[in-house]
Structures are given as structure tokens and as C-alpha cells.
Design an enzyme around this catalytic site. Structure first.
Site, short mmCIF file in Angstrom:
data_model
loop_
_atom_site.label_atom_id
_atom_site.label_comp_id
_atom_site.label_asym_id
_atom_site.label_seq_id
_atom_site.Cartn_x
_atom_site.Cartn_y
_atom_site.Cartn_z
N CYS A 9 13.15 20.16 76.09
CA CYS A 9 14.07 19.66 75.37
C CYS A 9 13.84 18.20 75.15
O CYS A 9 12.62 17.89 75.11
CB CYS A 9 15.53 19.61 76.28
SG CYS A 9 15.48 18.11 77.64
N GLY A 10 14.52 17.44 74.26
CA GLY A 10 14.29 16.07 73.68
C GLY A 10 13.93 14.98 74.53
O GLY A 10 12.85 14.50 74.39
#
Length: 101
Positions: A9-10
Site C-alpha cells: 500500500c502507499g
């Protein structure tokens, strides 16, 4: 052999950690021999040696580049087994059939 999944994820702290747990639960229920780890998109290259399949949201999956026997699965709803499950199982059954019990 165990199929190795990397949830990305980010930031590597929120959704990838939850996705790691959801993927682990799903693959355990599906009788797939597996391990699951998580990281931020900025760290995925250093984690590639320990992963066979990278799973991430579709917009992050577009930023991930892999070569060789590594695969990227992009999903719309990272927390929903109804979304990621069929896509992940398709890659596992096609490329890692030995891990299906």
C-alpha cells in the site's frame, strides 16, 4: 514450496497490514500453502526477493514493475475477499499449482 504474497500500500502501515490479514485468512480457508508480508510501495523492490505475488490496489499495482516468475495482482477493494480472492486464486492455480492442497 510455499507461495509468498506481498501486500503493498502507499505507506505500508494501514491498508497493507489489514490486507495481509485478510489474504492470510482467505488463503488458509482455501487450503493454499502460503506466507504473507506487507510493505509500502516505496519498499517493494527491496522485498521482491521474498515474494512470488504482489497484491495491491489497482492504482498502486500500476506503479509496480516485476520480472521473471513474479506476478502483480491489482484489486479494487483490497479488504474484500470477494474482490481479491478470485484474482489471487487464478494466479496461484496457474503459476503455483503445487501450493494448492
Amino acid at each position: 514450496m510455499t507461495v509468498r504474497i506481498l501486500a503493498v500500500c502507499g505507506n505500508g502501515q494501514g491498508s497493507s497490514m489489514i490486507m495481509k490479514m485478510k489474504v492470510d485468512q482467505f488463503l488458509t480457508q482455501s487450503n493454499i500453502d502460503h506466507t504473507v508480508n506487507s510493505c509500502a510501495v516505496g519498499e517493494y523492490k527491496s522485498e521482491l526477493s521474498g515474494a512470488d505475488i504482489i497484491i495491491a490496489s489497482t492504482h498502486i499495482a500500476g506503479e509496480i514493475s516485476v520480472t521473471g516468475n513474479k506476478y502483480v495482482v491489482g484489486v479494487r477493494n483490497m479488504l474484500s475477499p470477494a474482490d481479491f480472492g478470485p484474482k489471487l486464486l487464478e494466479v496461484i492455480k496457474e503459476h503455483f499449482p503445487q501450493d494448492v492442497k
